[in-house]
Each structure stands twice: as C-alpha cells, then as structure tokens.
Design a protein around this motif. Structure first.
Motif, PDB file in Angstrom:
ATOM      1  N   VAL A 174      53.903  53.603  42.748  1.00 20.06           N
ATOM      2  CA  VAL A 174      52.835  53.540  41.810  1.00 20.06           C
ATOM      3  C   VAL A 174      52.367  52.271  41.820  1.00 20.06           C
ATOM      4  O   VAL A 174      52.965  51.203  41.953  1.00 20.06           O
ATOM      5  N   LEU A 175      50.913  52.263  41.814  1.00 14.20           N
ATOM      6  CA  LEU A 175      50.312  51.091  41.687  1.00 14.20           C
ATOM      7  C   LEU A 175      49.346  50.921  40.415  1.00 14.20           C
ATOM      8  O   LEU A 175      48.288  52.040  40.334  1.00 14.20           O
TER       9      LEU A 175
ATOM     10  N   ILE B 281      46.261  48.959  38.886  1.00 10.00           N
ATOM     11  CA  ILE B 281      45.231  47.950  39.109  1.00 10.00           C
ATOM     12  C   ILE B 281      44.317  47.784  37.938  1.00 10.00           C
ATOM     13  O   ILE B 281      43.719  48.588  37.310  1.00 10.00           O
TER      14      ILE B 281
ATOM     15  N   ARG C 222      42.028  47.068  48.703  1.00 11.68           N
ATOM     16  CA  ARG C 222      41.928  48.306  49.519  1.00 11.68           C
ATOM     17  C   ARG C 222      43.240  48.525  50.619  1.00 11.68           C
ATOM     18  O   ARG C 222      43.515  49.525  50.443  1.00 11.68           O
TER      19      ARG C 222
ATOM     20  N   VAL D 122      45.856  49.795  48.235  1.00 12.98           N
ATOM     21  CA  VAL D 122      45.729  51.066  47.690  1.00 12.98           C
ATOM     22  C   VAL D 122      45.905  52.101  48.938  1.00 12.98           C
ATOM     23  O   VAL D 122      46.406  53.120  48.601  1.00 12.98           O
TER      24      VAL D 122
ATOM     25  N   VAL E 295      49.805  53.607  49.201  1.00  8.36           N
ATOM     26  CA  VAL E 295      50.263  54.382  48.269  1.00  8.36           C
ATOM     27  C   VAL E 295      50.735  55.854  48.740  1.00  8.36           C
ATOM     28  O   VAL E 295      49.602  56.360  49.152  1.00  8.36           O
TER      29      VAL E 295
ATOM     30  N   ILE F 117      48.026  56.092  41.781  1.00 11.23           N
ATOM     31  CA  ILE F 117      47.172  55.058  41.449  1.00 11.23           C
ATOM     32  C   ILE F 117      46.918  55.081  40.031  1.00 11.23           C
ATOM     33  O   ILE F 117      46.139  56.028  39.617  1.00 11.23           O
TER      34      ILE F 117
ATOM     35  N   ALA G 116      44.310  53.140  37.899  1.00 10.80           N
ATOM     36  CA  ALA G 116      42.946  52.355  37.701  1.00 10.80           C
ATOM     37  C   ALA G 116      42.475  52.044  36.444  1.00 10.80           C
ATOM     38  O   ALA G 116      42.132  53.111  35.879  1.00 10.80           O
TER      39      ALA G 116
ATOM     40  N   VAL H   4      39.086  52.184  44.609  1.00  9.54           N
ATOM     41  CA  VAL H   4      39.988  53.561  44.542  1.00  9.54           C
ATOM     42  C   VAL H   4      39.318  54.776  44.888  1.00  9.54           C
ATOM     43  O   VAL H   4      39.815  55.786  44.946  1.00  9.54           O
TER      44      VAL H   4
ATOM     45  N   ALA I 161      40.815  56.710  47.743  1.00 13.07           N
ATOM     46  CA  ALA I 161      42.259  56.652  48.023  1.00 13.07           C
ATOM     47  C   ALA I 161      42.561  57.697  48.481  1.00 13.07           C
ATOM     48  O   ALA I 161      42.389  58.705  48.077  1.00 13.07           O
TER      49      ALA I 161
ATOM     50  N   VAL J   6      44.603  59.540  41.733  1.00  9.97           N
ATOM     51  CA  VAL J   6      44.293  58.469  40.853  1.00  9.97           C
ATOM     52  C   VAL J   6      44.070  58.952  39.548  1.00  9.97           C
ATOM     53  O   VAL J   6      43.784  59.942  39.570  1.00  9.97           O
TER      54      VAL J   6
ATOM     55  N   THR K 297      42.811  57.226  35.840  1.00 12.70           N
ATOM     56  CA  THR K 297      42.032  56.281  35.267  1.00 12.70           C
ATOM     57  C   THR K 297      42.616  55.955  33.855  1.00 12.70           C
ATOM     58  O   THR K 297      42.809  57.009  33.209  1.00 12.70           O
TER      59      THR K 297
END
Length: 472
Positions: free
Chosen positions: A187-188, A190, A212, A215, A218, A224, A226, A237, A240, A244, A246
């Motif tokens: 899990v990322l 940002i 990048r 990203v 993952v 992700i 974001a 992203v 990606a 994703v 947000t």
C-alpha cells in the motif's frame, strides 16, 4: 548485506536522525549490540535511545569503531571526509544504508504500507499504525519521530502489515536515491508532491521521477492512496498499474472530509467514502493538511479489512507526534506550540490551522531555517507569503550555512526586511537566548507562539518556557 550473528555489533553513524534512531531500536530488539554516533546528540531522541540501552558517542571519531563492529550503517547526513566514515573505509569494514538494512532484515516477509509525500509523512505514519492497532491488529511500524500514542517509534508485530515512513530524500553518500525505492510498498500513500531538498534534486521533475518509480512498484493486489487535491500527485498516479483511490476535500475524491468544524480541541468532520457516510470522526490536530493526513491513514487502515467507522471512533484518541503541533503548555497566559514545519507550504498550512483553532490573541511564528534547502535562498521569496497568517515573525540563525555550497545563501535579515515591507512585525534574532528573552518581554496573555524547525533550534522552546515562568 552480510549475515548477522545473533550477538553481532552494529554501529550507526549519524544515529540521532529520526529514522536512524528508530532503526537503532529495532536492531536492539533483535538482540544485537547497537552503538551510534552523531554530531548533534540532543533530546528527545537521544534520551529515548539511551533508555533503550544504546550507547551514543558525541561527535565523529575513529575511536568510536574500536573494536570494529560487524556492520556499519551510514546515515545520509554523512559525507566523505567524515573521520569516522573514513576509518570505516580504510579498515574495509562492511557497511550499508538505512533503507537497505530495513528491506533486508525487516520488510522481506511483510506487507509494507509506505507513507510518502513532501509533508505529513510522520504524522500519517503514526496515525495509520495507531488505527491498525485500534482495529485489533498487531502491525509493525517505523515512525521517523516520537509518536505520543504508541509505546515507541518502532514495533515488530505479529501481523504482516508494516507501516513505514517513506522518505524521498537520499539514502546515503553512496546511494543518492530516494529511501522509499527500497521499501517495496503493498500500500502506497502519497500525501503531496512539491519541490524540496534542493541539495539533492535539481527541480520538481526529478522528484516526480522518483515518485513515478515507487508508484510502479505497487502490485496489482495492492493499493495506491493519492491526495486527489494535489494536481502533481494526480498526474503522477494517472497511469499507475495498481488500483488507485484518492482522498481529500474536493468532490472527485473517493475519501472525503465534509462539514468540518474547528475549535480549540481540534476538528470534527463527516467521513464520506465513495459518496456514502462513514461516521463523524474528531481529530485533535488542526489544519486542512491534517484532515488529509487522517483521510489517508483511515483509507489505508480500511484496506486491511476493518470497518472505517471503527477506525473513525479511534481517531479521536490520537494525540500526534512529538514536535508536530505539540502543545508545550500555557505559561503566563501564553500558549506555546512546537512543530517540525520547515518547507514554506508546511509553514503556511500550520499557521493557517492554528489561526482557525486559536483566533484570539496574536500568533507568533518563530522559525529556524535549519534544513539543507534553507541554507540556500531557494525558498526565501516563498516564505514572504508563507508567514502571512502570523502577526509577528522571529527568524533564527541558519545553523549550518556551509550547506549553501556555491549557491546564494539564505538571509534571515533579508527575509525579515521583506516581511516588514508587507506590514508584518518581523526581526532576525541570532541566538536562542535572545529569542526567549524577546518573547518573554513582548508576548502577551492570550497569544500563541509557534516554534518551527526540523532541528534542535538550540533549545529555544525550553528557554522560552523558563523565561515566561520567570516573568510570571
């Protein structure tokens, strides 16, 4: 990295950096013998490390590695010419960097939740770990600071999740790449992407390139998260390969905070996920930036499978991290708050949040230009607007002016002049003692004093506490 015997000796050069201090504690918890050295050994991290049984040396000296350790971890603040590093190289001792040893010893068999961004990493990392634990899990974590809600800044848990702060700053003198590229995120998060670290990156495009790259690490089974209110993050992203989601305040985000109410006890908001209400959490920290930090942490916690309303209820108990809007007390009617803010955006957001939380009295901004970027004049013009919410600004000295290199150096006097031309009360006071004395003479009952530095600031916080007590 070489294999380490159970009783191996690991020595850390520049051990009192926030992430290095946590690493030292993690290595100690494995049963290893751990020592460290640093040129700036100061509380609270130095006190914590010594309490953990880690022997710290003040200053860099070849004698610190005699007898020779089995492995040396070289912090990214250490450069060629450092006498201790040169002794390591001359002796042919094995050495590595912080992110490499984390990857090899601690992350290989876990699912990392990597928290990245120019601002908010430490708070969001601590908050995510706190929420996972509140949800009944036993995650591991590494926080590059001292969380006030967790027992210590690191923990090796029984569950596969590992919450770790992913710094975009370089890894070591021999590895000029972002630390987060070693962490293999499942899990990322940002939080935001802005230009910073002018000593490492030439421009924003170089920073975006590093983001990048992470990203692209993952997996498709990961996620992700974001900040959808940040256009640079959105662009980063856009293609990606992993899913994703947000978060933010805008209507296009998957995770949103609506109907925000702010007061001295923090802020409350309606948590909305994909248009559906998910409770009304309360957050003790002020500012829109901390709302986004909370949304990212809540979304990451929800990915582990628990009910976000359960996490929302737990959020009210989250106090934060040492030196992140940390209330030092109210002395003689003057409220003192300590914060790590140093980038112009973080300064502006922190001041704006405190203005909303404490609308009465004057707001003092007391700032130390201590980062590597702030040895240069890179952001000097941006601070003119960043301090706009303050009523009075005190600028300390640049603690390491040599880091400006060949570039134009940061000038506190010049910045103070620009602020005065905009109608702000501003002055440069070169010593912590002078700052504390000035505040004791001029801060009035009902005022709020915000200290901002990513270094020690010469202990000005405690000096001010003592000066105000003498006045009272």
């Amino acid at each position: 990295m070489i294999p380490l015997a159970p009783d191996a000796h690991v020595h850390l050069i520049a051990a009192c950096g926030t992430a290095m201090g946590s690493l030292a504690g993690m290595l100690k918890s494995l049963g290893l013998r751990v020592t460290g050295s640093d040129r700036n050994v100061y509380p609270p991290l130095s006190d914590f490390l010594r309490a953990e049984g880690i022997n710290l040396f003040e200053g860099y000296d070849p004698g610190n590695i005699d007898p020779a350790p089995d492995l040396v971890v070289v912090g990214n603040a250490v450069s060629r010419g450092n006498p201790e590093l040169e002794a390591v190289l001359d002796a042919g001792l094995p050495y590595t960097s912080l992110p490499e040893i984390l990857r090899d010893l601690f992350l290989a068999d876990r699912r990392p939740i990597v928290v990245t961004g120019t601002h908010g990493k430490t708070t969001t990392t601590a908050m995510a770990a706190f929420l996972l634990r509140a949800g009944g899990l036993d995650p591991s974590w590494l926080v590059a600071g001292l969380p006030r809600d967790l027992d210590r800044p690191y923990h090796l848990g029984g569950d596969p999740w590992f919450v770790i702060e992913g710094d975009e700053y370089d890894s070591a003198y021999f590895a000029k790449t972002a630390k987060f590229l070693y962490y293999r995120p499942h899990v990322l998060i940002i939080n935001n992407i802005e230009f910073d670290h002018a000593d490492i990156y030439r421009d924003l495009d170089e920073i975006r390139r590093a983001f990048r790259q992470v990203v692209n690490q993952v997996p498709r089974t990961g996620l992700i998260l974001a900040n959808g209110d940040d256009p640079v993050v959105a662009e980063t992203v856009a293609e990606a390969p992993a899913p994703v989601e947000t978060f933010g305040l805008g209507p296009h985000n998957h995770w949103r905070a609506l109907e925000v109410e702010t007061g001295e006890r923090g802020q409350s908001f309606d948590l909305v996920r994909d248009g559906q209400p998910s409770g009304r959490p309360r957050l003790s920290l002020g500012g829109e930036h901390n709302l986004r930090n909370a949304l990212g942490a809540l979304a990451a916690a929800a990915f582990t499978g628990a009910d976000p309303e359960l996490f929302g209820a737990a959020l009210a108990g989250f106090v934060g991290v040492s030196r992140r809007q940390e209330h030092l007390g109210t002395i003689g009617g003057v409220r003192l708050i300590d914060d790590f803010a140093h980038h112009p955006t973080a300064v502006a957001q922190t001041l704006a949040g405190l203005r909303r939380s404490f609308p009465g009295g004057r707001l003092w901004a007391v700032f130390e230009p201590a980062s590597a970027s702030n040895a240069r004049a890179t952001f000097e013009a941006l601070y003119v607007q960043a301090f706009a919410e303050a009523d009075a600004v005190i600028l300390g000295a640049v603690p390491r002016p040599e880091r400006s290199g060949e570039e134009e150096p940061f000038s506190p006097d010049r910045l103070a002049g620009h602020l005065r031309s905009r109608g702000l009360e501003a002055r440069h006071l070169p010593s912590p003692e002078a700052i504390a004395a000035y505040l004791a003479d001029h801060a009035a009952r009902g005022d709020t004093v915000l200290f901002m530095s990513n270094a020690g600031f010469g202990g000005v916080q405690q000096l001010t506490v003592e000066a105000l007590r003498r006045r009272s």
